[in-house]
Design a protein around this motif. Sequence first.
Motif, PDB file in Angstrom:
ATOM      1  N   ILE A 181      11.896  15.507  11.292  1.00 38.79           N
ATOM      2  CA  ILE A 181      10.468  15.272  11.148  1.00 38.79           C
ATOM      3  C   ILE A 181      10.173  14.453   9.894  1.00 38.79           C
ATOM      4  CG2 ILE A 181      10.155  17.507   9.974  1.00 38.79           C
ATOM      5  CD1 ILE A 181       7.336  17.604  11.167  1.00 38.79           C
ATOM      6  N   TYR A 182      10.987  14.606   8.855  1.00 38.99           N
ATOM      7  CA  TYR A 182      10.744  13.867   7.616  1.00 38.99           C
ATOM      8  C   TYR A 182      10.859  12.363   7.849  1.00 38.99           C
ATOM      9  CZ  TYR A 182      10.976  12.399   2.750  1.00 38.99           C
ATOM     10  OH  TYR A 182      10.718  11.779   1.555  1.00 38.99           O
ATOM     11  N   TYR A 183      11.866  11.940   8.595  1.00 41.33           N
ATOM     12  CA  TYR A 183      12.062  10.513   8.875  1.00 41.33           C
ATOM     13  C   TYR A 183      10.827   9.930   9.543  1.00 41.33           C
ATOM     14  CZ  TYR A 183      13.650   6.400  11.476  1.00 41.33           C
ATOM     15  OH  TYR A 183      13.754   5.148  12.026  1.00 41.33           O
ATOM     16  N   THR A 184      10.254  10.667  10.506  1.00 38.14           N
ATOM     17  CA  THR A 184       9.086  10.178  11.237  1.00 38.14           C
ATOM     18  C   THR A 184       7.922   9.902  10.298  1.00 38.14           C
ATOM     19  OG1 THR A 184       9.768  11.405  13.209  1.00 38.14           O
ATOM     20  CG2 THR A 184       7.470  10.720  13.092  1.00 38.14           C
ATOM     21  N   TYR A 185       7.654  10.846   9.392  1.00 39.27           N
ATOM     22  CA  TYR A 185       6.566  10.637   8.437  1.00 39.27           C
ATOM     23  C   TYR A 185       6.929   9.596   7.388  1.00 39.27           C
ATOM     24  CZ  TYR A 185       3.603  14.388  10.204  1.00 39.27           C
ATOM     25  OH  TYR A 185       2.771  15.144  10.987  1.00 39.27           O
ATOM     26  N   TRP A 186       8.166   9.616   6.918  1.00 42.57           N
ATOM     27  CA  TRP A 186       8.609   8.643   5.912  1.00 42.57           C
ATOM     28  C   TRP A 186       8.378   7.220   6.394  1.00 42.57           C
ATOM     29  CZ3 TRP A 186      12.074   4.635   6.045  1.00 42.57           C
ATOM     30  CH2 TRP A 186      12.492   4.094   4.826  1.00 42.57           C
ATOM     31  N   LEU A 187       8.717   6.969   7.640  1.00 40.49           N
ATOM     32  CA  LEU A 187       8.621   5.630   8.210  1.00 40.49           C
ATOM     33  C   LEU A 187       7.190   5.129   8.197  1.00 40.49           C
ATOM     34  CD1 LEU A 187      10.586   3.599   9.610  1.00 40.49           C
ATOM     35  CD2 LEU A 187       9.800   4.551  11.778  1.00 40.49           C
ATOM     36  N   GLN A 188       6.256   5.990   8.582  1.00 40.98           N
ATOM     37  CA  GLN A 188       4.870   5.556   8.699  1.00 40.98           C
ATOM     38  C   GLN A 188       4.110   5.639   7.379  1.00 40.98           C
ATOM     39  OE1 GLN A 188       4.134   3.943  11.105  1.00 40.98           O
ATOM     40  NE2 GLN A 188       1.928   3.856  11.419  1.00 40.98           N
ATOM     41  N   GLN A 189       4.678   6.303   6.386  1.00 44.53           N
ATOM     42  CA  GLN A 189       4.012   6.396   5.093  1.00 44.53           C
ATOM     43  C   GLN A 189       4.438   5.299   4.120  1.00 44.53           C
ATOM     44  OE1 GLN A 189       5.062  10.422   4.100  1.00 44.53           O
ATOM     45  NE2 GLN A 189       3.226  11.287   5.018  1.00 44.53           N
ATOM     46  N   LEU A 190       5.377   4.462   4.516  1.00 43.62           N
ATOM     47  CA  LEU A 190       5.788   3.360   3.647  1.00 43.62           C
ATOM     48  C   LEU A 190       4.577   2.553   3.208  1.00 43.62           C
ATOM     49  CD1 LEU A 190       8.956   1.990   5.497  1.00 43.62           C
ATOM     50  CD2 LEU A 190       8.917   3.151   3.283  1.00 43.62           C
ATOM     51  N   LEU A 191       4.572   2.188   1.929  1.00 43.00           N
ATOM     52  CA  LEU A 191       3.433   1.448   1.380  1.00 43.00           C
ATOM     53  C   LEU A 191       3.921   0.099   0.858  1.00 43.00           C
ATOM     54  CD1 LEU A 191       0.396   1.709   0.752  1.00 43.00           C
ATOM     55  CD2 LEU A 191       1.036   2.575  -1.508  1.00 43.00           C
ATOM     56  N   PRO A 192       3.751  -0.979   1.634  1.00 42.32           N
ATOM     57  CA  PRO A 192       4.243  -2.294   1.202  1.00 42.32           C
ATOM     58  C   PRO A 192       3.471  -2.796  -0.013  1.00 42.32           C
ATOM     59  CG  PRO A 192       2.892  -2.511   3.179  1.00 42.32           C
ATOM     60  CD  PRO A 192       3.075  -1.034   2.944  1.00 42.32           C
ATOM     61  N   ILE A 193       4.202  -3.142  -1.051  1.00 37.00           N
ATOM     62  CA  ILE A 193       3.582  -3.623  -2.285  1.00 37.00           C
ATOM     63  C   ILE A 193       3.855  -5.113  -2.502  1.00 37.00           C
ATOM     64  CG2 ILE A 193       5.567  -2.963  -3.723  1.00 37.00           C
ATOM     65  CD1 ILE A 193       3.612  -2.161  -5.893  1.00 37.00           C
ATOM     66  N   TYR A 194       4.892  -5.612  -1.794  1.00 35.34           N
ATOM     67  CA  TYR A 194       5.220  -7.040  -1.836  1.00 35.34           C
ATOM     68  C   TYR A 194       5.765  -7.417  -0.463  1.00 35.34           C
ATOM     69  CZ  TYR A 194       7.812 -11.331  -3.000  1.00 35.34           C
ATOM     70  OH  TYR A 194       8.298 -12.618  -3.020  1.00 35.34           O
ATOM     71  N   ASP A 195       5.059  -8.309   0.240  1.00 35.30           N
ATOM     72  CA  ASP A 195       5.441  -8.614   1.617  1.00 35.30           C
ATOM     73  C   ASP A 195       4.978 -10.019   1.996  1.00 35.30           C
ATOM     74  OD1 ASP A 195       6.366  -8.316   4.208  1.00 35.30           O
ATOM     75  OD2 ASP A 195       4.635  -7.160   4.882  1.00 35.30           O
ATOM     76  N   PRO A 196       5.540 -11.056   1.374  1.00 35.30           N
ATOM     77  CA  PRO A 196       5.056 -12.427   1.604  1.00 35.30           C
ATOM     78  C   PRO A 196       5.244 -12.914   3.030  1.00 35.30           C
ATOM     79  CG  PRO A 196       7.122 -12.450   0.369  1.00 35.30           C
ATOM     80  CD  PRO A 196       6.658 -11.030   0.413  1.00 35.30           C
ATOM     81  N   ASP A 197       6.211 -12.364   3.767  1.00 35.22           N
ATOM     82  CA  ASP A 197       6.492 -12.824   5.134  1.00 35.22           C
ATOM     83  C   ASP A 197       5.988 -11.865   6.201  1.00 35.22           C
ATOM     84  OD1 ASP A 197       7.850 -15.056   4.071  1.00 35.22           O
ATOM     85  OD2 ASP A 197       9.669 -13.861   3.823  1.00 35.22           O
ATOM     86  N   ASN A 198       5.182 -10.887   5.804  1.00 38.87           N
ATOM     87  CA  ASN A 198       4.639  -9.896   6.740  1.00 38.87           C
ATOM     88  C   ASN A 198       5.744  -9.175   7.513  1.00 38.87           C
ATOM     89  OD1 ASN A 198       2.401  -8.520   7.798  1.00 38.87           O
ATOM     90  ND2 ASN A 198       2.304  -9.864   9.587  1.00 38.87           N
ATOM     91  N   LEU A 199       6.814  -8.836   6.819  1.00 38.82           N
ATOM     92  CA  LEU A 199       7.933  -8.142   7.453  1.00 38.82           C
ATOM     93  C   LEU A 199       7.611  -6.683   7.767  1.00 38.82           C
ATOM     94  CD1 LEU A 199      11.082  -9.459   5.519  1.00 38.82           C
ATOM     95  CD2 LEU A 199      10.602  -9.684   7.955  1.00 38.82           C
ATOM     96  N   TYR A 200       6.688  -6.113   7.024  1.00 39.92           N
ATOM     97  CA  TYR A 200       6.365  -4.701   7.235  1.00 39.92           C
ATOM     98  C   TYR A 200       5.870  -4.455   8.657  1.00 39.92           C
ATOM     99  CZ  TYR A 200       3.676  -0.361   6.998  1.00 39.92           C
ATOM    100  OH  TYR A 200       3.161   0.882   7.252  1.00 39.92           O
ATOM    101  N   THR A 201       4.971  -5.300   9.141  1.00 39.57           N
ATOM    102  CA  THR A 201       4.451  -5.148  10.495  1.00 39.57           C
ATOM    103  C   THR A 201       5.569  -5.266  11.523  1.00 39.57           C
ATOM    104  OG1 THR A 201       2.296  -6.045   9.847  1.00 39.57           O
ATOM    105  CG2 THR A 201       2.827  -6.066  12.194  1.00 39.57           C
ATOM    106  N   LYS A 202       6.453  -6.229  11.320  1.00 37.45           N
ATOM    107  CA  LYS A 202       7.587  -6.412  12.217  1.00 37.45           C
ATOM    108  C   LYS A 202       8.511  -5.199  12.174  1.00 37.45           C
ATOM    109  CE  LYS A 202      11.361  -9.661  13.246  1.00 37.45           C
ATOM    110  NZ  LYS A 202      12.046 -10.904  12.820  1.00 37.45           N
TER     111      LYS A 202
END
Length: 315
Positions: A181-202
């Motif tokens: 269950i931790y992995y599931t929440y960890w994945l969606q709680q990531l907070l992008p602070i630097y993402d020039p290529d919009n990799l977070y959405t991908k």
Amino acid sequence: NLNIAILKTIAFFDVFNYPLTATEIWKWLYRPNKSYSLVEVKEALESSQFLHGKLSVVEGFYCLRDRENICNLRKKNNNLAERKFRKARRLVRLFRFIPYVRMVAICNSLAYSNARDESDIDFFIISKHGKIWLARFFTVLIVKILRAQPQPDDHKDTFCLSFFIDEENLDIQNIKLKNDIYYTYWLQQLLPIYDPDNLYTKFVKVNKQSLEFLPNSYNNIFSKEIKNTQVTDFISKIVEFFTSPPLLNQWTDDFYRQMQSRIIDKNLKSIINIDSRVVVNEQMLKFHANDRREEYYKAWKERIKDLLNHCPLKY
């Protein structure tokens, strides 16, 4: 079923001493049997006798009964998080000059502003394709120059750089445990602070299968995300030319890989690639020897059993 989903959600965050608002309960609602609206969640919280006997509400924060003290703790930790966010932003401004860093996200407790005073700042980093060892080397080098790496007896406001993946290998579902269950929440709680290529959405789209348990969650946006400038782009190209010249690409890649491989802690070497705690390859560098996901799952399950008087429940 909605009551059980609410209980599961609050119980999970209770493991981390973190009460939730009604909106947050809806956002993080764990494995509901169907789609529920925010209004329905609020109605259940207000009118369900089943929940009233098991939950308390303090200043709009919902927690388990007899755990009201964590409401003040959450407010305190929220204030501490602001200090840590400022420190994280200052460091990531320097990471912009490293051409091998394509995304930096804050992860673990700080990602949802649940920072303890003595805790470090955890980063999840996506590297340029084929340059994962260079990304790790130069980010760690900067942290060491700043004397900001965690020490055995002091983690306060230090930076933990222990999870890197390659930008063309974004699927990390292979590290998920059986009961995770931790992995599931960890994945969606990531907070992008630097993402020039919009990799977070991908990245989120590639791993969306693991998010089916959180149907109401949505991508996080950091209002003070670090951006590139013409100056940082120009300097990063110069850095790339001198640290990985075009004609010596393969040689430099091998050099940084071998150099870091030799100095990996002996304790870590003994568990490399045995399981998902420590993973070392060209697609992922993950150094979590003290992986507590199984511990978190057991703590959460015990809370659920106590709340339901040990009635059988599918997790």
